[in-house]
Design an enzyme around this catalytic site. Structure first.
Site, PDB file in Angstrom:
ATOM      1  N   HIS A 146     -20.316   4.398  12.181  1.00 48.59           N
ATOM      2  CA  HIS A 146     -20.027   3.182  12.922  1.00 48.59           C
ATOM      3  C   HIS A 146     -20.551   3.309  14.338  1.00 48.59           C
ATOM      4  O   HIS A 146     -20.308   4.316  14.997  1.00 48.59           O
ATOM      5  CB  HIS A 146     -18.513   2.947  12.951  1.00 48.59           C
ATOM      6  CG  HIS A 146     -18.129   1.576  13.429  1.00 48.59           C
ATOM      7  ND1 HIS A 146     -18.172   1.229  14.748  1.00 48.59           N
ATOM      8  CD2 HIS A 146     -17.706   0.481  12.766  1.00 48.59           C
ATOM      9  CE1 HIS A 146     -17.771  -0.032  14.880  1.00 48.59           C
ATOM     10  NE2 HIS A 146     -17.485  -0.506  13.695  1.00 48.59           N
ATOM     11  N   LYS A 582     -19.884 -13.157   6.285  1.00 51.63           N
ATOM     12  CA  LYS A 582     -20.968 -13.685   7.110  1.00 51.63           C
ATOM     13  C   LYS A 582     -21.613 -14.898   6.433  1.00 51.63           C
ATOM     14  O   LYS A 582     -22.072 -15.833   7.087  1.00 51.63           O
ATOM     15  CB  LYS A 582     -22.003 -12.577   7.336  1.00 51.63           C
ATOM     16  CG  LYS A 582     -23.035 -12.875   8.401  1.00 51.63           C
ATOM     17  CD  LYS A 582     -23.884 -11.655   8.661  1.00 51.63           C
ATOM     18  CE  LYS A 582     -24.456 -11.153   7.362  1.00 51.63           C
ATOM     19  NZ  LYS A 582     -25.759 -10.513   7.493  1.00 51.63           N
TER      20      LYS A 582
END
Length: 920
Positions: A146, A582
């Site tokens: 990340h 998304k």
């Protein structure tokens, strides 16, 4: 709780925050000077006035607008450090509250294994049914890289020391000398924290990400995971004796770091080798250290303690001829085991670890051999009445080897279907099988791939001239084969196909496994075999809708069905939370996932496979985040049959796994949720399920339309997004090893989900976690009170709907439209800014209003008082970080690309991520 009760319960937390904040302030004043300290304190005071609505938000912005960058950096560091210390204090408070709860003799809390056992006992389950449902049980948290988790190990180490010192401080009253001594020690650690850089200056390489992921084993996982495995196995076998439940440990961790090459050009064959073999080295190091400690402690004398013949055989194998140990058979046996394990490490890793010994011993063929020898030691000790000793270090080592083997963690490989298609087309063309595979329709592709999957003949030889892409992809898969040979069949458990839209996408991955020698197609007399499973990843809403059809069609292909049958009819499917969100927004994505699971469960029942779902969740609600226990219980019936895999990402990893107590609670919550979802009816809808599903069908479609109107249909929306968030800086500042976009385009679809969500989180809009939901609810309810009552009833009874609204509330509580307005001011086109931000604000207000109507409370966090308290304590400290980030973004975009401005932006990103605790 009443108001005064809440005040009393939270007083220790406030005291800890004041104490640590005071020490940090003293440290800053002493080492940065009074001027810096006074500015920080003035900003802090104004930030609290903003929260109390005593001054306008511009008060803080005005104080920081013209601040010199050399001054801005320590201000950013100060508020980031405070938030880090606030996290620490909140973790201590959770421990404190839990201890009070236990001491009061109250029933165990949901998400604990103790509570789960009570539910199982009350249900009166049949042992045969439980054994069937828990066949091949697996709970696997899969750690992924990340970009915002860039803190150095030094910071983690200091955090751990401060946490331990604060725990010790709780044991003394302030009049005891130890109390004052501990304060000095804490001040020393805070000074060390202040003097250490929070983040690396150099670009985070994938090698660094590998090491970051592995650090959690020594921090917590080596101790916590085997302990939970042993406890769960014992508890279930006590309830259902004679069924030998959980023959393999239920908790087995995984990783993507170094194997996930979807859009990451830095994942190469060398990186795969490093990821797998570094993990193996961590396992061998741990085992050898444990054996060294056992050598020291198992000092029983043969003159006093009899041993079994099997133990004597190991002791007399000739690996320890020291006369001083002639009458110490256990020490000689342990040294012999250590010698063999050292030889195994040398064979697998190419070198002997620090605590190894080189005496020419025979290596173990696999961890089973090591476990067999350790079992001999255990049996001998128990036979002589030394079970108490066997239950200590020896039991811990045996549990660790059972859990982690020689591989430590399973490294998944992942690549997108488009790359597979290009590579397979090239291999077919080179081998003369077909000159233009890409031109074939789906049935022709399946036919051609199926034929190749029935023969052991490779397509290419070592002299084949391939493109850079094909050569790299084959090298990666061959590196996985080497890792499997060196460290065992669990080293690389899965090959995941991103953007899987067809049967041929699955078969192409299988063909690459065959080409690397991992998949053996078998023959008329021998079934196929592959230690690596082919896992389709369904990500977009459209792919989720068709996932069950694709899987069923793949199982109708004889070559693929034979492979799945040879793997015990076990088939894993991954569900992507990020791209679906998304693509269609929060509510549409969550419902598409639920519907996909229903369809996959139905397909599994019809085809006879044992379905295992892998949830690609992120830290944020916009990427499937939220409380894991609740998320597991929110799955449809049959979706969790003893098995669950889910990704763990970003700041969530350090929040959950950097400290032993927290790691234990988070991992037991995963196991507890899995057991309850597997063995109990947790959906609770019964015969009313279909009407509820139809309502969600309508709501999800309305939410998708509202979301699409903004994200996909509003002219200039992508320009607004890029200007009003730090997304460009996420890419330019190289926060992680993976590029921010899959392709160099200006499309939302090609943006990676982590940067997409992280950028909205940093700007405090949190758009992926709520947008479109309010419109859907408002449109469906209209003016009909009966419809509102229907949704309120679903909220009370249906775990899925409860979780959707609870997670929605969590993310909206962390959003701040006033702060977001500061980011919107970065958009140069006023008309675009007013249009898009106006739509966002209107939808935000609408969603808050509809949440209150359905839940019956105006408090967003009525069901999560701990988070409400956290937000109350920490959010004034986010104000300066957001304001400084906006200011530095403005300067950078105006042409100031100095190193300090870029570093300041990176520090604000890290500080905000630390504060939000789930930013991407």
């Amino acid at each position: 709780m009443q108001g005064n009760q809440i005040e009393t319960a939270t007083a220790p937390l406030r005291d800890d925050i004041r104490f640590l904040g005071g020490i940090l302030g003293d440290t800053i004043r002493d080492h940065e000077g009074a001027a810096i300290f006074d500015l920080i304190e003035a900003v802090r005071v104004e930030a609290f006035k903003v929260r109390r609505s005593e001054v306008d938000r511009s008060a803080v912005a005005d104080m920081l607008r013209e601040v010199d960058i050399h001054t801005a950096i320590p201000v950013i560091r100060a508020f980031s450090h405070f938030l880090l210390l606030a996290n620490l204090a909140e973790d201590l408070q959770r421990d404190r509250r839990r201890a009070v709860h236990v001491a009061a003799g109250e029933p165990p809390q949901d998400s604990s294994l103790a509570a789960t056992y009570r539910k199982l006992d009350a249900a009166g389950l049949d042992g045969d049914a439980a054994a069937d449902l828990l066949t091949d049980a697996l709970v696997s948290p899969v750690i992924t890289a990340h970009p915002t988790e860039t803190r150095r190990r030094t910071i983690f180490d200091v955090q751990g020391r401060i946490t331990e010192l604060m725990r010790q401080r709780q044991r003394y009253n302030r009049f005891e000398p130890e109390f004052a001594e501990l304060e000095v020690d804490i001040r020393r650690q805070v000074l060390q924290l202040w003097r250490a850089a929070l983040i690396r200056l150099a670009r985070l390489r994938i090698q660094d990400e590998i090491e970051v992921g592995l650090r959690y084993y020594d921090l917590t996982l080596f101790d916590v995971i085997p302990r939970i495995n042993d406890q769960v196995r014992a508890a279930l076998r006590e309830r259902w004796p004679g069924h030998e439940l959980l023959s393999r440990p239920i908790l087995r961790p995984g990783s993507w770091i170094g194997g996930d090459r979807d859009g990451n050009p830095f994942v190469t064959a060398e990186v795969v080798h490093r990821a797998t073999h570094r993990a193996g080295a961590v396992a061998f190091d741990r085992y050898l250290k444990s054996l060294v400690e056992l050598e020291k402690t198992l000092s029983q004398s043969a003159r006093l303690v009899p041993v079994t013949p099997e133990l004597a055989a190991i002791a007399d194998a000739g690996y320890d001829d020291s006369p001083q140990r002639a009458d110490e058979p256990y020490r000689r046996a342990i040294r012999g085991i250590r010698a063999r394990l050292s030889a195994t490490a040398c064979r697998s890793l190419g070198e002997i670890p620090a605590d190894g010994i080189d005496v020419g011993a025979e290596p173990y063929a696999g961890p089973e051999g090591l476990l067999a020898d350790l079992a001999v030691v255990d049996a001998s000790m128990r036979a002589s009445g030394d079970g108490l000793l066997a239950d200590d270090r020896l039991a811990g080592l045996r549990a660790a080897v059972q859990t982690f083997g020689f591989h430590l963690q399973g490294l998944d490989m992942r690549q997108n279907s488009e790359s597979h298609e290009q590579v397979v087309a090239e291999l077919f063309a080179w081998a003369g099988v077909h000159s233009d595979y890409a031109s074939l329709d789906e049935p022709a592709r399946v036919e051609l791939l199926s034929a190749e999957l029935t023969t052991r003949r490779p397509l290419i030889g070592p002299t084949a001239r391939l493109s850079e892409l094909a050569a790299k992809e084959l090298a990666v898969v061959r590196s996985a084969k080497t890792a499997l040979d060196d460290l065992g069949p669990d080293t690389v458990p899965n090959y995941i196909i991103s953007m899987c839209t067809s049967v041929s996408d699955m078969l192409e991955a299988a063909l690459l496994l065959k080409e690397a020698g991992i998949l053996d197609p078998g023959d008329a007399d021998t079934p196929p075999s592959s230690p690596v499973g082919v896992v389709p990843l369904f990500e977009t809403i459209d792919d989720l809708r068709h996932g069950a059809e694709i899987l069923s069609a793949a199982l109708e292909v004889p070559a693929y069905h034979r492979l799945v049958a040879a793997r015990g009819m076990q088939q894993e499917v991954m569900l992507g939370y990020s791209d679906s969100n998304k693509d269609g927004g929060y509510l549409a994505a969550n419902w598409a996932l639920y519907r996909a699971e229903l369809n996959l469960v139905d397909a599994a029942r019809k085809t006879g496979i044992r379905l295992r779902l892998f949830h690609g969740r992120g830290g944020t609600v916009g990427r499937g985040g939220g409380r894991s226990y609740d998320a597991i219980l929110a799955q449809p019936a049959g979706a969790v049959r003893g098995s669950l895999r889910l990704t763990e990402q970003g700041e969530v990893i350090s929040t959950k796994y950097a400290e032993s107590g927290t790691a234990f609670r988070n991992l037991e919550a995963l196991v507890a949720g899995t057991l309850e979802s597997t063995l109990l009816d947790v959906e609770g809808l019964g015969a009313e399920a279909e009407p509820a599903y139809e309502i969600l069908d309508e709501l999800a479609e309305s939410a998708r339309v509202a979301y699409a109107k903004l994200v996909h249909e509003t002219p200039g929306f992508v320009d607004y997004f890029r200007a009003s968030t730090p997304i460009a800086e996420v890419a330019d500042l190289n926060l992680g090893s993976r590029p921010a976009s899959r392709k160099p385009t200006n499309s939302v679809y090609d943006l990676r989900a982590i940067p997409w969500v992280m950028a909205w989180s940093q700007s405090r809009v949190m758009l992926p976690g709520w947008y479109g939901t309010g419109s859907a609810f408002e449109q469906w309810i209209g003016d009909d009170p009966a419809r509102l009552a229907t949704l309120s009833d679903l909220y009370r009874r249906w775990p899925f709907f409860q979780t959707v609204l609870s997670n929605l509330a969590q993310v909206m509580a962390k959003a701040d439209m006033d702060i977001a307005a500061r980011y919107a001011d970065l958009v140069p086109d006023k008309a675009l800014r007013d249009n898009v931000f106006g739509m966002i604000c209107d939808e935000f207000s609408r969603t808050v209003r509809m949440h209150a109507a359905i839940t019956g409370t105006d408090e967003l966090l009525a069901d999560n008082p701990a988070l409400a308290e956290s937000i109350h304590n920490r959010f004034p400290y986010l104000e300066p970080l957001n304001q400084l980030q906006v200011e530095l973004l403005r300067r950078r975009r105006a042409g100031d690309t100095s190193e300090l401005v870029e570093r300041g932006i990176l520090l604000t990103m890290n500080g905000l991520a630390t504060a939000l605790r789930n930013s991407g």
